[in-house]
Every structure is written in C-alpha cells, then in structure tokens.
Scaffold this motif. Structure first.
Motif, PDB file in Angstrom:
ATOM      1  N   UNK A   1       0.604  -0.943  -0.409  1.00 48.05           N
ATOM      2  CA  UNK A   1      -0.007  -0.324  -0.085  1.00 48.05           C
ATOM      3  C   UNK A   1       1.660   1.221  -0.225  1.00 48.05           C
ATOM      4  N   UNK A   2       1.798   1.292   0.958  1.00 54.11           N
ATOM      5  CA  UNK A   2       2.610   2.246   1.007  1.00 54.11           C
ATOM      6  C   UNK A   2       3.402   2.302   0.153  1.00 54.11           C
ATOM      7  N   UNK A   3       4.310   3.010  -0.419  1.00 53.18           N
ATOM      8  CA  UNK A   3       5.444   3.275  -1.575  1.00 53.18           C
ATOM      9  C   UNK A   3       4.526   3.392  -2.957  1.00 53.18           C
ATOM     10  N   UNK A   4       3.981   1.556  -2.762  1.00 52.26           N
ATOM     11  CA  UNK A   4       3.435   1.008  -4.209  1.00 52.26           C
ATOM     12  C   UNK A   4       2.502   1.540  -4.541  1.00 52.26           C
ATOM     13  N   UNK A   5       1.475   2.194  -3.275  1.00 56.09           N
ATOM     14  CA  UNK A   5       0.294   3.079  -4.080  1.00 56.09           C
ATOM     15  C   UNK A   5      -0.049   3.896  -3.891  1.00 56.09           C
ATOM     16  N   UNK A   6       0.676   4.651  -3.206  1.00 47.48           N
ATOM     17  CA  UNK A   6      -0.029   6.150  -2.465  1.00 47.48           C
ATOM     18  C   UNK A   6       1.379   6.886  -2.018  1.00 47.48           C
ATOM     19  N   UNK A   7       1.104   8.084  -1.672  1.00 48.04           N
ATOM     20  CA  UNK A   7       2.495   8.402  -1.473  1.00 48.04           C
ATOM     21  C   UNK A   7       2.241   8.817  -0.358  1.00 48.04           C
ATOM     22  N   UNK A   8       1.009   9.241   0.272  1.00 48.60           N
ATOM     23  CA  UNK A   8       0.731   8.811   2.007  1.00 48.60           C
ATOM     24  C   UNK A   8       1.935   8.047   3.028  1.00 48.60           C
ATOM     25  N   UNK A   9       1.896   8.635   3.901  1.00 52.96           N
ATOM     26  CA  UNK A   9       2.599   8.159   4.672  1.00 52.96           C
ATOM     27  C   UNK A   9       2.666   6.815   5.448  1.00 52.96           C
ATOM     28  N   UNK A  10       2.714   5.893   5.904  1.00 49.71           N
ATOM     29  CA  UNK A  10       2.504   4.653   6.663  1.00 49.71           C
ATOM     30  C   UNK A  10       2.185   5.077   8.193  1.00 49.71           C
ATOM     31  N   UNK A  11       2.458   6.047   8.357  1.00 46.71           N
ATOM     32  CA  UNK A  11       1.620   6.592  10.000  1.00 46.71           C
ATOM     33  C   UNK A  11       1.231   8.172  10.357  1.00 46.71           C
ATOM     34  N   UNK A  12       0.617   8.271   8.966  1.00 48.35           N
ATOM     35  CA  UNK A  12       0.368   9.532   8.861  1.00 48.35           C
ATOM     36  C   UNK A  12       0.938  10.902   8.258  1.00 48.35           C
ATOM     37  N   UNK A  13       0.424  11.829   7.636  1.00 51.68           N
ATOM     38  CA  UNK A  13       1.261  13.154   7.196  1.00 51.68           C
ATOM     39  C   UNK A  13       2.976  13.436   7.943  1.00 51.68           C
ATOM     40  N   UNK A  14       4.196  13.813   7.519  1.00 50.02           N
ATOM     41  CA  UNK A  14       5.179  14.000   7.441  1.00 50.02           C
ATOM     42  C   UNK A  14       5.691  12.635   8.395  1.00 50.02           C
ATOM     43  N   UNK A  15       5.075  11.899   8.448  1.00 57.12           N
ATOM     44  CA  UNK A  15       5.839  10.717   9.163  1.00 57.12           C
ATOM     45  C   UNK A  15       6.446   9.268   7.758  1.00 57.12           C
ATOM     46  N   UNK A  16       7.193   9.957   6.773  1.00 54.21           N
ATOM     47  CA  UNK A  16       7.386   9.269   5.520  1.00 54.21           C
ATOM     48  C   UNK A  16       8.894   9.034   6.246  1.00 54.21           C
ATOM     49  N   UNK A  17       9.518   7.889   6.645  1.00 53.53           N
ATOM     50  CA  UNK A  17      11.030   7.720   6.479  1.00 53.53           C
ATOM     51  C   UNK A  17      11.597   6.988   4.805  1.00 53.53           C
ATOM     52  N   UNK A  18      12.448   6.601   4.922  1.00 61.76           N
ATOM     53  CA  UNK A  18      13.175   5.574   3.042  1.00 61.76           C
ATOM     54  C   UNK A  18      12.883   4.613   3.901  1.00 61.76           C
ATOM     55  N   UNK A  19      12.469   3.909   4.859  1.00 59.67           N
ATOM     56  CA  UNK A  19      11.855   2.440   5.255  1.00 59.67           C
ATOM     57  C   UNK A  19      11.180   2.611   5.465  1.00 59.67           C
ATOM     58  N   UNK A  20      10.083   3.188   5.119  1.00 54.63           N
ATOM     59  CA  UNK A  20       8.473   2.832   5.574  1.00 54.63           C
ATOM     60  C   UNK A  20       8.079   3.626   4.363  1.00 54.63           C
TER      61      UNK A  20
END
Length: 492
Positions: free
Chosen positions: A473-492
């Motif tokens: 879901x996260x990374x492949x289907x959406x640009x949203x972050x797994x844990x919510x806005x502004x929580x993306x990391x290189x591995x999430x």
C-alpha cells in the motif's frame, strides 16, 4: 503484521541447499535396469495390467518424482521421501521437502500427495492424477511424543541456521520435569503481574522476549504462562478475551526444543510438591530497575520478578531498557509463528500453484482519516488500482488481495483484468471439518477456537509474502505515509 523469528531470516539463507531437477531423476535410473525391463515387459505383461502397484519399486519412485517435478514448476524440490501404499491398489503416497522459487520466504515446506498410477496393456506405468495439497497422508511422518525435561536448563543461541519446516505434524505438548531430582537441581525465572496483559500482540512479544532473553542470560528456565489475553482489536466481540493459548499463535514445539521453558501451571504443581522437602528458596524482585546483571549471583532456585499496578512502570520490557539493552539480547530466533497457521498459508499458496502475485491494500480507519492520510482512499479505489497495477502485474494473473477492507465486493472491478483471490475464499481450511479446527480444539480442552483477527492478519500477510510479486500500500500505491502526514522515512 507482527514480526517473529522467521522474519529476521533472509530468503537466500537456503541458497546453500541443492535442489533436485528433472535430469537428476532421469540420470538416477540405471540404464541396464531400464533396458531389461523393456525386454521383459512384452513377455510378462499379459494378464497383469490389473495387479496392485508396488509403491516400493524404485521404478515407481522415479516415476512419481518425475511427475511431481514436471507438474509443480514453481517450486524447488530438495528431498523426496520413499513412496508408500496409498488408499487403494493403484495409489501411492509420497512426501517431499520444497521451497517456492520466488517470494520473501525463509522456510522449508513439506507436502505429501496421492498419486494414481496406471499400467497400460504393455505394462508401461504412468501417473494419471496427482491429488491436492496434503492428500497423501500415509506418507506423513508422525512425531513421537516428547518424554521428560532433559535439556540443559538454558542454551546459548545456536550459530547454525534453523529454518521452519511447514507441513509436518506438530508436537507442542507441554514439557514436564521427569523427577524430583531434576526439578530441584533446576534454576528458574518467573515474571508475574504487571500491565502487559491484554495489550496488542506487538507489546506482548516485546515484553515476552525480554523475559526470555533474561532467562537465557541468567542460564535459567523461563516459567511462562501459556494463557494469553487477546486484545480487543483482534476479537469479533470487540472485547479483550482471556484464555487464548500461546500455541494458537506461536510455534511452541520450536521454542521448547530450542530453549528451556516450563508451563507455569506445571511448575507450581512441582514446586508445591518439593520446595519444602528439598529446601528450595525464592528470590523476589519488585523493582524493574534491578538489572539482570545484578541477579547473576543469586543462588535461589526461583527468581520471581513481580510487577506493580502503575503503568508504564509495570511493563515487563522495562527490565531490558537502559544499560541492560546492550547486555541482554531478545532471542527472536526462538519464537516462530504457529505452524498450524503457516500450514493454512501453505495450503492457500499451493491451491494457487505457488504462481501468483499479490497486493496489500490497507484501508479501514486510515482511508477515512483524510487529515493524516489525505490520498489513501482515492489511491486505493478500484479505478486507481487498475491504473497503478497495469504496469506492475500482467493481465490474467492470479492476484491475491490482502486487505482489511471488510467488503471484498469493493474490488470487483479488478476481476476484469485479474483472477482475484481473498482470504475468505479458503474458509474450509479453518472451518469445522479442517485439521486446524480439530487440532486447536484439542489444545482448548475440546472447545472450538475462533479463527480470530490476529490469525486472519497473520495468514493474510504470509500468503502475500509468498507471491512472486508483492505490491505494498505505502510506497507502491500511495504517496501517503504509513503513520500519517510527515512521518515518511526511507524505509517506511
């Protein structure tokens, strides 16, 4: 999904094993035997086409191996067991050890199938049908019940890699102490009370692993409570539920064979019998800040860590924080997922011939929360999915959809391009006629066990991981972050 020991193994850790291919089988048939059988067939065949098939005949063995390798093209075979008689005179059962060619897995699997063998008018043998996954029960290896509690009180982690083997019978009976002498010579560690009960499974494992790590560090047997309280996020009642068996979720056979553990109920029975007679003593610890390093010299038979009522200072994992973190290691390699659940995973993968792709689609609360996940709902709509997947997965492929979306009809538009599959398509693997149902009832004093939310999530995730392609879901289907806005990391 909650990680256990298998998740820390790389899939290539079995690369050292040599698999068997079709030329190995063909070259294994002695030429002289093959020629002589051809010469004698015509003379000896008349009237023998209906004779029982001799499953112990080496010629049958090679015939079945070749048929299996030719049929199951998406797995690597590592070992075949000798065929045995099947359910009738024309049937043989044979087992094998294998791994799927692709997918993020680090395990060996066992299958045993029924083969129907036909003899033609000139006595030529051929396989006319191969049964479904685990249809060849006569070839299944049965494990003997364990006797006694004979291992050293604790063991250092082994350096050799031990991989899960899915598909064999499970022996997760409780270990017992053979005698008063062996019990009284033992050293034990027990954690009791605290605020960990009924927390989510991540919390439970993090705390349990701390206790197990301390027991190994102190060279003591961990006295564990096999009765788990399942958090309400996994239950159909929406309430925390007590009385769930550790063995429903985790591989207790591997744990008891790899570490020194005892069931709490059994331990207290033995303690009451012998502690006065043998002068066994207890060392009580009521402060988590007393580190394992300070307990190394304790001579008492039992160290009991008793936790209070104030959270979060009563969480077991607090013992492993601070300076202890670099000294006591959590032995993740000792705790694997239940092989009964993993066998359901293997059954589903087998029905898809180990030749499928998968997509994980997380929706639920996150899709409804537009503040933290502004794009997720739109990005996981059927229209968006068709657009995103068109360059990633070929038309017509078997597509397993692992999802928390309760209404799978939501994904019906994907059926135009893919053969879609969902977990509930395979309910027969845990319903009242299944082996899983029968086995878990035995563990549960004859009472039915619910296939709960944790089990569903575990199986869904593991089937996803065994696919040839996995779309997250996260990374492949959406640009949203797994844990919510502004929580993306290189591995999430």
């Amino acid at each position: 999904m909650h990680e256990t020991g298998e998740d820390f193994m790389a899939a290539n850790q079995t690369a050292f094993a040599t698999f068997i291919n079709i030329t190995d089988v063909e070259n294994a048939v002695p030429e002289a035997a093959t020629e002589s059988s051809k010469d004698s067939n015509d003379r000896e065949c008349e009237g023998k086409t209906d004779e029982p098939v001799d499953c112990t005949d080496p010629e049958i063995f090679h015939l079945l191996m070749k048929a299996a390798i030719e049929k199951f093209k998406d797995i690597h075979f590592y070992r075949f067991g000798k065929p045995v008689r099947g359910n009738d005179d024309s049937s043989c059962h044979m087992a094998w050890r294998f791994r799927p060619m692709e997918g993020k897995t680090a395990a060996f699997y066992k299958d045993y199938r029924s083969f129907v063998v036909s003899r033609s008018e000139n006595c030529t043998l051929s396989v006319v049908r191969i049964g479904d996954y685990h249809s060849g029960g006569n070839a299944r290896k049965r494990k003997r019940n364990q006797k006694g509690f004979e291992k050293p009180m604790a063991q250092a982690p082994k350096q050799t890699i031990v991989l899960p083997e899915v598909g064999e019978s499970v022996n997760d009976t409780l270990p017992v102490v053979e005698s008063e002498g062996s019990f009284s010579r033992g050293k034990y560690l027990l954690y009791t009370n605290g605020g960990d009960r009924c927390k989510n499974m991540n919390h439970y494992l993090w705390s349990f692993m701390c206790a197990l790590g301390e027991a190994q560090y102190l060279n003591r047997t961990l006295v564990m409570d096999l009765s788990i309280c399942l958090n309400k996020i996994y239950t159909s009642s929406g309430l925390d539920e007590e009385g769930k068996d550790f063995r429903f979720y985790f591989d207790f056979e591997h744990l008891k064979e790899s570490a020194s553990v005892l069931d709490q109920g059994q331990f207290w029975e033995d303690w009451k019998k012998w502690y006065q007679k043998d002068g066994l003593t207890l060392h009580l610890v009521e402060d988590f800040k007393i580190t394992p390093m300070k307990l190394v010299g304790v001579k008492d038979a039992l160290i009991m860590r008793k936790f209070g009522s104030v959270e979060p200072d009563n969480y077991w994992f607090r013992v492993c924080e601070g300076e202890t973190e670099s000294v006591v290691q959590r032995p993740w390699h000792l705790v694997w997922k239940s092989r009964r659940l993993m066998d359901i995973v293997s059954s589903i993968s087998s029905r898809l011939n180990w030749d499928y792709d998968s997509v994980h689609i997380e929706r639920g609360e996150k899709a409804r929360n537009k503040e933290l996940w502004p794009n997720l709902d739109a990005d996981t709509s059927p229209e968006a999915l068709l657009s995103t997947l068109q360059d990633k997965i070929e038309d017509g492929r078997n597509l397993y959809i692992a999802t928390n979306e309760p209404d799978t009809a939501f994904f019906d538009p994907l059926k135009d391009k893919y053969a879609t599959h969902f977990l509930d398509e395979y309910k027969d693997l845990w319903n009242e006629t299944s082996e899983w149902y029968e086995d878990t009832m035995k563990l549960n004093n004859g009472n039915p066990v619910e296939f709960d939310g944790y089990m569903r999530n575990a199986v869904d995730t593991e089937v996803f991981l065994r696919a040839k392609k996995q779309i997250e879901t996260f990374n492949d289907l959406t640009k949203d972050c797994k844990d919510g806005v502004n929580t993306c990391t290189a591995s999430s």
